[in-house]
Design a protein around this motif. Structure first.
Motif, mmCIF file in Angstrom:
data_model
loop_
_atom_site.group_PDB
_atom_site.id
_atom_site.type_symbol
_atom_site.label_atom_id
_atom_site.label_comp_id
_atom_site.label_asym_id
_atom_site.label_seq_id
_atom_site.Cartn_x
_atom_site.Cartn_y
_atom_site.Cartn_z
ATOM 1 N N THR A 88 0.828 -1.202 0.000
ATOM 2 C CA THR A 88 0.000 0.000 0.000
ATOM 3 C C THR A 88 0.866 1.256 0.000
ATOM 4 O O THR A 88 0.603 2.216 -0.731
ATOM 5 C CB THR A 88 -0.926 0.002 1.226
ATOM 6 O OG1 THR A 88 -1.761 -1.167 1.199
ATOM 7 C CG2 THR A 88 -1.808 1.239 1.240
ATOM 8 N N ARG A 110 2.328 6.803 -6.983
ATOM 9 C CA ARG A 110 1.446 7.859 -7.487
ATOM 10 C C ARG A 110 2.080 9.243 -7.301
ATOM 11 O O ARG A 110 2.010 10.098 -8.191
ATOM 12 C CB ARG A 110 0.083 7.783 -6.793
ATOM 13 C CG ARG A 110 -0.745 6.577 -7.219
ATOM 14 C CD ARG A 110 -2.169 6.665 -6.685
ATOM 15 N NE ARG A 110 -2.220 6.502 -5.229
ATOM 16 C CZ ARG A 110 -2.277 5.334 -4.600
ATOM 17 N NH1 ARG A 110 -2.274 4.207 -5.308
ATOM 18 N NH2 ARG A 110 -2.349 5.268 -3.298
ATOM 19 N N GLU A 161 -3.366 9.124 -10.346
ATOM 20 C CA GLU A 161 -4.330 8.664 -9.336
ATOM 21 C C GLU A 161 -5.025 7.367 -9.747
ATOM 22 O O GLU A 161 -5.638 6.708 -8.911
ATOM 23 C CB GLU A 161 -5.368 9.760 -9.060
ATOM 24 C CG GLU A 161 -4.775 10.980 -8.363
ATOM 25 C CD GLU A 161 -4.019 10.607 -7.091
ATOM 26 O OE1 GLU A 161 -4.586 9.880 -6.262
ATOM 27 O OE2 GLU A 161 -2.850 11.018 -6.957
ATOM 28 N N GLN A 173 -3.312 2.165 -9.014
ATOM 29 C CA GLN A 173 -3.643 1.695 -7.665
ATOM 30 C C GLN A 173 -3.057 0.331 -7.337
ATOM 31 O O GLN A 173 -3.109 -0.097 -6.177
ATOM 32 C CB GLN A 173 -5.173 1.630 -7.516
ATOM 33 C CG GLN A 173 -5.875 2.962 -7.686
ATOM 34 C CD GLN A 173 -5.654 3.894 -6.505
ATOM 35 O OE1 GLN A 173 -5.490 3.455 -5.370
ATOM 36 N NE2 GLN A 173 -5.649 5.197 -6.771
#
Length: 415
Positions: free
Chosen positions: A23, A30, A53, A56
């Motif tokens: 994570t 990003r 963005e 992910q």
């Protein structure tokens, strides 16, 4: 041997929860993408259609373009010393001129190549006196480990390469406790010391890179009571992975490592051999999906030492298998494009042979069920891509070696 209960780590990030690490890396990615798009002329163009963005996951990462090492040569041939990649040349402390030629910058930050954790894993600590036997001339290897030792709090003797008799005297005089350099050079120094009748048994730890650490060489160092570890990195990216204990190399923190099919940016399955591609988060010189040209594969599970990051098998060869057939260059990327056109193909390999002085090509394809006309279609696509004829041969699924080879040149050359 150390175990998880007693091992100390250079950074607590080395034992963080893998999901938490992932994570965090995606968030850093990003941020880096946004920074690169806004501050780097090269990345502004290369990432024009990418919204940071929307990145992910690793699957999203695989949609980003690949930057290859030989691209740097082309980019740097223009007016910009760094090919438009650098974002703030005012933060560059040193520049190097590696074979290629390729210009490599050093950012003005502590341990910019992130090598300190590899030194620590090799047993070196604050207060140690380390002989750095990498060159400080032209290329960055010497400074890579010099900066790492400084962050560790160790003292460096900048030994460089050569002058082994003088080095023996220096090792003895300074009571050198740690060695950094190529795998074979320490053996040369030790054997020179024996020949001179001098004692340098003070050396207890070694971190080696820049060449293969053969089993016989590792056994030699064990016989000298020297704990040796190896690490894997490049001048552009810094540390990629390093040995701790047990099999393989633990991936370095603060970078994203992928294994992709040679000639493409497509990730391979876990355990499959492919090309090492790395993304770093240096804001001064952002390298996103930088293809090293090296082959490796991931290993399952975690290291015995307790570090939780993924592991690489180590260096397994070079991914650039470009070869010349009938006067035409054939590249792995071309074979990859052919294979990608046909979902029926699993792995594939182009075999190049020679019969009576004539080059022959055979594309071996793992196909479970061959539909009518499929092989002719593949042959036509192959000819359109390479401008060469190739025999299309079907082999059983999972029968081709898992060695990362896309092109295998079986010709006997130079005879």
């Amino acid at each position: 041997m150390e175990n998880q209960a007693t091992t100390t780590f250079f950074d607590k990030a080395e034992i963080q929860d893998p999901l938490f690490r992932q994570t965090g890396l995606m968030a850093k990615l990003r941020k880096q993408l946004g920074h690169a798009k806004s501050s780097s002329p090269y990345w502004q163009n290369a990432l024009a259609d990418i919204d940071p963005e929307n990145i992910q996951s690793r699957e999203d990462l695989a949609r980003l373009p690949i930057l290859r090492k030989n691209d740097l040569v082309t980019l740097q041939a223009g007016e910009d010393l760094f090919g438009g990649i650098a974002t703030d040349q005012g933060r560059i402390k040193r520049v190097f001129f590696s074979p290629g030629p390729i210009v490599e910058p050093q950012a003005d930050v502590p341990d910019p190549w992130r090598m300190a954790s590899a030194l620590y894993a090799a047993g070196m600590r604050k207060g140690d006196l380390i002989a750095n036997c990498f060159s400080y001339h032209l290329t960055p290897a010497g400074f890579m480990f010099d900066e790492a030792a400084a962050k560790l709090g160790a003292t460096v003797f900048p030994a460089g390469v050569g002058n082994t008799e003088t080095l023996v005297d220096a090792f003895n005089h300074f009571q050198i406790s740690g060695y950094v350099g190529t795998p074979d050079f320490l053996q040369i120094i030790l054997e020179k010391a024996k020949g001179l009748g001098k004692d340098i048994s003070c050396v207890r730890h070694a971190l080696v890179s820049g060449g293969p650490l053969f089993p016989a060489m590792r056994e030699f160092y064990e016989g000298e009571n020297i704990a040796v570890r190896q690490c894997y990195g490049t001048a552009e990216l810094g540390l990629i992975a390093y040995e701790t204990e047990g099999d393989g190399m633990v991936m370095a923190e603060d970078c994203l490592v992928e294994i992709v099919r040679p000639g493409t940016g497509d990730p391979v399955n876990d355990g499959e051999v492919g090309e090492v591609v790395v993304t770093t988060f240096d804001p001064t010189y952002p390298l996103i999906r930088f293809a090293t040209g090296d082959l490796s594969a991931t290993l399952p599970g975690q290291a015995d030492c307790g570090r939780t990051n993924g592991r690489l098998k180590g260096w397994l060869g070079r991914a650039d298998q470009t070869t010349k057939v009938r006067g035409m260059f054939v590249h792995p990327q071309q074979i990859a494009r052919v294979v990608k056109t046909y979902p029926e193909i699993g792995r594939a390999r182009l075999e190049v042979t020679e019969t009576d002085g004539k080059d022959q090509m055979a594309l071996l394809c793992e196909i479970a069920n061959v539909a009518p006309g499929l092989l002719d279609d593949i042959a036509q696509t192959m000819r359109a891509e390479t401008r060469l004829r190739a025999d299309i041969q079907v082999v059983a699924p999972d029968s081709l070696p898992n060695d990362g080879k896309v092109i295998e040149d079986k010709r006997v050359l130079g005879v």
